[in-house]
Scaffold this active site. Structure first.
Site, PDB file in Angstrom:
ATOM      1  N   ARG A  82       0.857  -1.187   0.000  1.00  0.00           N
ATOM      2  CA  ARG A  82       0.000   0.000   0.000  1.00  0.00           C
ATOM      3  C   ARG A  82       0.894   1.238   0.000  1.00  0.00           C
ATOM      4  O   ARG A  82       1.969   1.235   0.625  1.00  0.00           O
ATOM      5  CB  ARG A  82      -0.943  -0.001   1.197  1.00  0.00           C
ATOM      6  CG  ARG A  82      -1.995  -1.127   1.148  1.00  0.00           C
ATOM      7  CD  ARG A  82      -2.983  -1.000   2.289  1.00  0.00           C
ATOM      8  NE  ARG A  82      -3.915  -2.118   2.318  1.00  0.00           N
ATOM      9  CZ  ARG A  82      -5.074  -2.155   1.676  1.00  0.00           C
ATOM     10  NH1 ARG A  82      -5.445  -1.118   0.936  1.00  0.00           N
ATOM     11  NH2 ARG A  82      -5.873  -3.206   1.755  1.00  0.00           N
ATOM     12  N   HIS A 118     -12.243  -2.699  -2.282  1.00  0.00           N
ATOM     13  CA  HIS A 118     -13.331  -1.751  -2.493  1.00  0.00           C
ATOM     14  C   HIS A 118     -13.706  -1.682  -3.968  1.00  0.00           C
ATOM     15  O   HIS A 118     -14.889  -1.703  -4.334  1.00  0.00           O
ATOM     16  CB  HIS A 118     -12.931  -0.355  -1.994  1.00  0.00           C
ATOM     17  CG  HIS A 118     -13.058  -0.175  -0.521  1.00  0.00           C
ATOM     18  ND1 HIS A 118     -12.292  -0.874   0.383  1.00  0.00           N
ATOM     19  CD2 HIS A 118     -13.853   0.656   0.229  1.00  0.00           C
ATOM     20  CE1 HIS A 118     -12.613  -0.510   1.616  1.00  0.00           C
ATOM     21  NE2 HIS A 118     -13.553   0.421   1.545  1.00  0.00           N
ATOM     22  N   ARG A 171      -9.899   5.852  -3.640  1.00  0.00           N
ATOM     23  CA  ARG A 171      -8.982   4.928  -2.975  1.00  0.00           C
ATOM     24  C   ARG A 171      -7.525   5.318  -3.207  1.00  0.00           C
ATOM     25  O   ARG A 171      -6.679   5.121  -2.339  1.00  0.00           O
ATOM     26  CB  ARG A 171      -9.238   3.500  -3.451  1.00  0.00           C
ATOM     27  CG  ARG A 171     -10.636   2.983  -3.196  1.00  0.00           C
ATOM     28  CD  ARG A 171     -11.004   3.005  -1.745  1.00  0.00           C
ATOM     29  NE  ARG A 171     -10.285   1.996  -0.988  1.00  0.00           N
ATOM     30  CZ  ARG A 171     -10.285   1.928   0.337  1.00  0.00           C
ATOM     31  NH1 ARG A 171     -10.937   2.830   1.053  1.00  0.00           N
ATOM     32  NH2 ARG A 171      -9.610   0.972   0.964  1.00  0.00           N
ATOM     33  N   HIS A 177      -4.262   2.755  -1.950  1.00  0.00           N
ATOM     34  CA  HIS A 177      -4.033   1.896  -3.118  1.00  0.00           C
ATOM     35  C   HIS A 177      -3.249   2.642  -4.190  1.00  0.00           C
ATOM     36  O   HIS A 177      -3.367   3.867  -4.318  1.00  0.00           O
ATOM     37  CB  HIS A 177      -5.355   1.437  -3.736  1.00  0.00           C
ATOM     38  CG  HIS A 177      -6.042   0.356  -2.956  1.00  0.00           C
ATOM     39  ND1 HIS A 177      -5.517  -0.909  -2.812  1.00  0.00           N
ATOM     40  CD2 HIS A 177      -7.229   0.355  -2.298  1.00  0.00           C
ATOM     41  CE1 HIS A 177      -6.340  -1.642  -2.069  1.00  0.00           C
ATOM     42  NE2 HIS A 177      -7.376  -0.898  -1.745  1.00  0.00           N
TER      43      HIS A 177
END
Length: 358
Positions: A82, A118, A171, A177
């Site tokens: 991440r 997501h 995101r 991300h």
């Protein structure tokens, strides 16, 4: 490794650009991140669709659960970093001058980053909803209706991609991300949803089938985890990284760990199977009131209101195994409430009212 570092560094530049130039849209982007939250499937999308069309509602849960299960396996295989912790540990920046990425309360997810859960959850569920809505208009035969169907098709798919792009940007904006991770998540979700367009057997699945599916998903995931652990590969490697580099320890939530998502989804699938194969479901949703619009509207309203109360039920997190058990029970209770408990109560209330009027 060099290509991946280049991909990550380009992703960091995109994140910096978004955080700098789209700051005014922060509230909207945070909202879209919540829209893409897989948990909304069980508390908002499913109650709406199941009462309107049980076939679509059932498919939605299966797609969400199987899609999230594949997401977990892919995360364990791909070992995706991440952004918020990668910039702190990479060696590609000279003189320790790593870029500064802003973090938010929803940034510090603890699982691996690729593919985005997501984005995957949002795309698969919205794909189901769009195809379900279009299935009503495709049957129209006259010329005006065909034109209306084409307009509806264009509008719904445009909305689908607007929502997916917004979720993806949100995101990336919050630095949870990289761009390639959300893109992979969107297309993986579409593939899972399309696969279930050709799997009618889920509509007639027995409770035994639901239990067998749950056991298979759990045993496979646990076996995969333990097998790699024996090879000295820790699939929970991302958790200490998240704890180390999160700007605020209070933003770390056990609910975002890989096994938390697995337990939540298995509970939802079990609750759906238990509800659909219950006498309460047969009595209410297959009974005389099931075709009445008033019955369905009352079920939708009561289901949404009841499920919002579940948000006030806080599961203790001090003991991890207790958290997983209670999370499974809570997740199972939600579809059971929508499928069996609420419709049965509404059905009983309508029968009592009709008897008094007669």
């Amino acid at each position: 490794s060099i290509k991946m570092d280049l991909l990550h560094s380009n992703g960091v530049l995109i994140i910096q650009h978004l955080q700098r130039d789209y700051r005014a849209y922060q509230d909207f982007l945070n909202f879209m991140s919540h829209v893409g939250d897989p948990r909304n499937i069980f508390s908002i999308y499913f109650p709406l669709w199941f009462q309107l069309n049980q076939v679509v509602g059932t498919k939605m849960i299966w797609v969400a659960v199987i899609g999230d299960w594949f997401n977990l396996i892919f995360k364990w295989i791909l070992f995706g970093h991440r952004p918020y912790w990668w910039v702190q540990e990479t060696m590609i920046y000279p003189n320790q001058s790593s870029p500064c990425l802003e973090q938010f309360p929803i940034t510090c997810e603890t699982g691996p980053g690729s593919p985005s859960g997501h984005a995957m959850g949002s795309s698969c569920v919205w794909y189901v909803m769009v195809t379900a809505a279009l299935s009503y208009t495709v049957r129209w035969k006259d010329k005006l209706a065909v034109t209306l169907h084409r307009l509806t098709w264009s509008f719904l798919w445009s909305m689908f991609w607007i929502i997916q792009i917004s979720v993806c940007i949100s995101r990336v904006f919050i630095a949870t991300h990289f761009p390639h991770q959300v893109i992979l998540g969107v297309f993986a979700g579409i593939l899972v949803a399309e696969a279930f367009e050709h799997t009618p057997a889920i509509q007639t699945a027995s409770l035994r089938m639901y239990i067998k599916t749950n056991l298979f998903l759990f045993i496979f995931a646990l076996g995969f985890y333990l097998s790699l652990k024996l090879l000295d590969i820790d699939l929970l490697w991302s958790v200490p990284k998240a704890k180390k580099w999160c700007a605020n320890p209070d933003w770390i939530n056990i609910d975002t760990t890989p096994f938390a998502g697995l337990v939540r989804n298995l509970g939802a699938l079990f609750g759906l199977g238990l509800g659909i194969n219950s006498e309460m479901f047969i009595t209410s949703c297959k009974g005389e009131n099931s075709c009445k619009i008033s019955f369905r509207i009352l079920c939708v309203a009561a289901s949404l209101a009841t499920l919002q109360l579940y948000n006030f039920v806080k599961i203790p997190t001090h003991t991890e195994y207790l958290f997983y058990i209670l999370s499974f029970c809570k997740s199972a209770a939600m579809p059971l409430t929508v499928v069996a408990l609420v419709p049965y109560c509404v059905h009983s209330l309508m029968r009592t009212t009709e008897k008094k009027l007669n």
